[in-house]
Design a protein around this motif. Structure first.
Motif, short mmCIF file in Angstrom:
data_model
loop_
_atom_site.label_atom_id
_atom_site.label_comp_id
_atom_site.label_asym_id
_atom_site.label_seq_id
_atom_site.Cartn_x
_atom_site.Cartn_y
_atom_site.Cartn_z
N LEU A 35 0.63 -1.22 -0.04
CA LEU A 35 0.14 -0.10 -0.02
C LEU A 35 0.84 1.25 0.01
O LEU A 35 0.54 2.20 -0.70
N ALA A 36 2.06 1.21 0.61
CA ALA A 36 2.82 2.30 0.74
C ALA A 36 3.27 2.98 -0.57
O ALA A 36 3.26 4.22 -0.56
N SER A 37 3.60 2.23 -1.77
CA SER A 37 3.80 2.68 -3.28
C SER A 37 2.70 3.19 -3.78
O SER A 37 2.84 3.77 -4.83
N ALA A 38 1.55 2.77 -3.32
CA ALA A 38 0.29 2.92 -4.04
C ALA A 38 -0.30 4.58 -3.84
O ALA A 38 -0.81 5.10 -4.49
N ILE A 39 0.29 5.06 -2.93
CA ILE A 39 -0.08 6.59 -2.38
C ILE A 39 0.88 7.35 -2.55
O ILE A 39 2.14 7.14 -2.08
N ARG A 40 0.96 8.46 -3.37
CA ARG A 40 1.86 9.29 -3.66
C ARG A 40 1.31 10.77 -3.93
O ARG A 40 0.32 11.03 -4.06
N THR A 41 2.39 11.73 -3.49
CA THR A 41 1.75 13.37 -3.63
C THR A 41 1.87 13.54 -4.93
O THR A 41 2.97 12.96 -5.66
N ASN A 42 1.28 14.62 -5.54
CA ASN A 42 1.41 15.26 -6.82
C ASN A 42 2.79 15.96 -6.80
O ASN A 42 2.67 17.06 -6.06
N PRO A 43 3.66 15.71 -7.56
CA PRO A 43 4.87 16.58 -7.71
C PRO A 43 4.71 17.93 -7.94
O PRO A 43 5.72 18.83 -7.23
N ARG A 44 3.61 18.36 -8.66
CA ARG A 44 3.38 19.75 -8.92
C ARG A 44 3.19 20.54 -7.57
O ARG A 44 3.10 21.76 -7.52
N ASN A 45 2.79 20.02 -6.40
CA ASN A 45 2.40 20.64 -5.35
C ASN A 45 3.44 20.61 -4.36
O ASN A 45 3.21 20.85 -3.02
N ALA A 46 4.52 20.09 -4.49
CA ALA A 46 5.60 19.43 -3.47
C ALA A 46 6.13 20.81 -2.80
O ALA A 46 6.26 20.74 -1.71
N ARG A 47 6.26 21.90 -3.40
CA ARG A 47 6.62 23.25 -2.86
C ARG A 47 5.65 23.45 -1.79
O ARG A 47 5.98 24.12 -0.77
N LEU A 48 4.23 23.07 -1.72
CA LEU A 48 3.44 23.43 -0.72
C LEU A 48 3.66 22.75 0.43
O LEU A 48 3.01 22.84 1.52
N LEU A 49 4.15 21.33 0.43
CA LEU A 49 4.45 20.57 1.45
C LEU A 49 5.57 20.75 2.20
O LEU A 49 5.98 20.36 3.33
N ARG A 50 6.56 21.60 1.48
CA ARG A 50 7.83 21.66 2.17
C ARG A 50 8.07 22.34 3.42
O ARG A 50 7.29 23.34 3.90
N GLU A 51 8.43 21.60 4.63
CA GLU A 51 8.30 22.09 6.06
C GLU A 51 6.79 22.26 6.55
O GLU A 51 6.81 23.22 7.66
N ALA A 52 5.91 21.97 5.87
CA ALA A 52 4.43 22.16 6.41
C ALA A 52 4.25 21.18 7.62
O ALA A 52 4.63 20.06 7.65
N ASP A 53 3.13 21.80 8.30
CA ASP A 53 2.38 20.94 9.23
C ASP A 53 1.16 20.45 8.92
O ASP A 53 0.18 21.18 8.67
N VAL A 54 1.06 19.15 8.54
CA VAL A 54 -0.11 18.79 7.78
C VAL A 54 -1.22 18.03 8.70
O VAL A 54 -0.68 17.36 9.72
N LEU A 55 -2.48 18.46 8.63
CA LEU A 55 -3.26 17.54 9.37
C LEU A 55 -4.08 16.63 8.38
O LEU A 55 -4.53 17.12 7.62
N LEU A 56 -3.97 15.26 8.91
CA LEU A 56 -4.75 14.47 8.09
C LEU A 56 -5.80 14.00 8.51
O LEU A 56 -5.56 13.26 9.79
N VAL A 57 -6.92 14.13 7.96
CA VAL A 57 -8.35 13.60 8.70
C VAL A 57 -8.67 12.41 7.86
O VAL A 57 -9.04 12.42 6.72
N ASP A 58 -9.15 11.53 8.68
CA ASP A 58 -9.80 10.02 8.43
C ASP A 58 -10.91 9.81 9.01
O ASP A 58 -11.04 9.96 10.37
N ASP A 59 -12.00 9.22 8.48
CA ASP A 59 -13.38 8.96 9.08
C ASP A 59 -12.94 7.70 10.08
O ASP A 59 -13.57 7.84 11.20
N VAL A 60 -12.57 6.74 9.55
CA VAL A 60 -12.40 5.52 10.37
C VAL A 60 -10.80 4.89 9.84
O VAL A 60 -10.57 4.84 9.12
#
Length: 86
Positions: free
Chosen positions: A1-26
């Motif tokens: 599963l780890a290789s199945a999920i990737r970020t979009n390289p075009r948005n990589a600059r938005l993630l640099r040093e970002a604090d990300v909140l990931l919300v999951d229902d279950v």
């Protein structure tokens, strides 16, 4: 599963040093949130905090198993990944 999920390289600059909140229902096994966290951290996120509204605990026999994925914190559960550079 780890290789199945990737970020979009075009948005990589938005993630640099970002604090990300990931919300999951279950959260069931935690594999999806682990894979998402890995992808986000690999793309430069400083931290990934996971918040879920419910989680599934495995049941073996008549007794629920002790959870190793997320601690109970009330209505929601939370787990933070650590910075691999620390």
């Amino acid at each position: 599963l780890a290789s199945a999920i990737r970020t979009n390289p075009r948005n990589a600059r938005l993630l640099r040093e970002a604090d990300v909140l990931l919300v999951d229902d279950v959260v069931t096994s935690g594999a999806t949130t682990d894979a998402c966290s890995l992808a986000l951290r690999s793309s430069g996120a400083a931290t990934v905090t996971i918040v879920c509204f419910a989680r599934v605990e495995p049941v073996y026999g008549n007794a629920p198993a002790a959870s190793t994925q997320l601690p109970h914190t009330g209505a929601a559960s939370r787990r933070e990944t650590t910075n691999a550079r620390d």
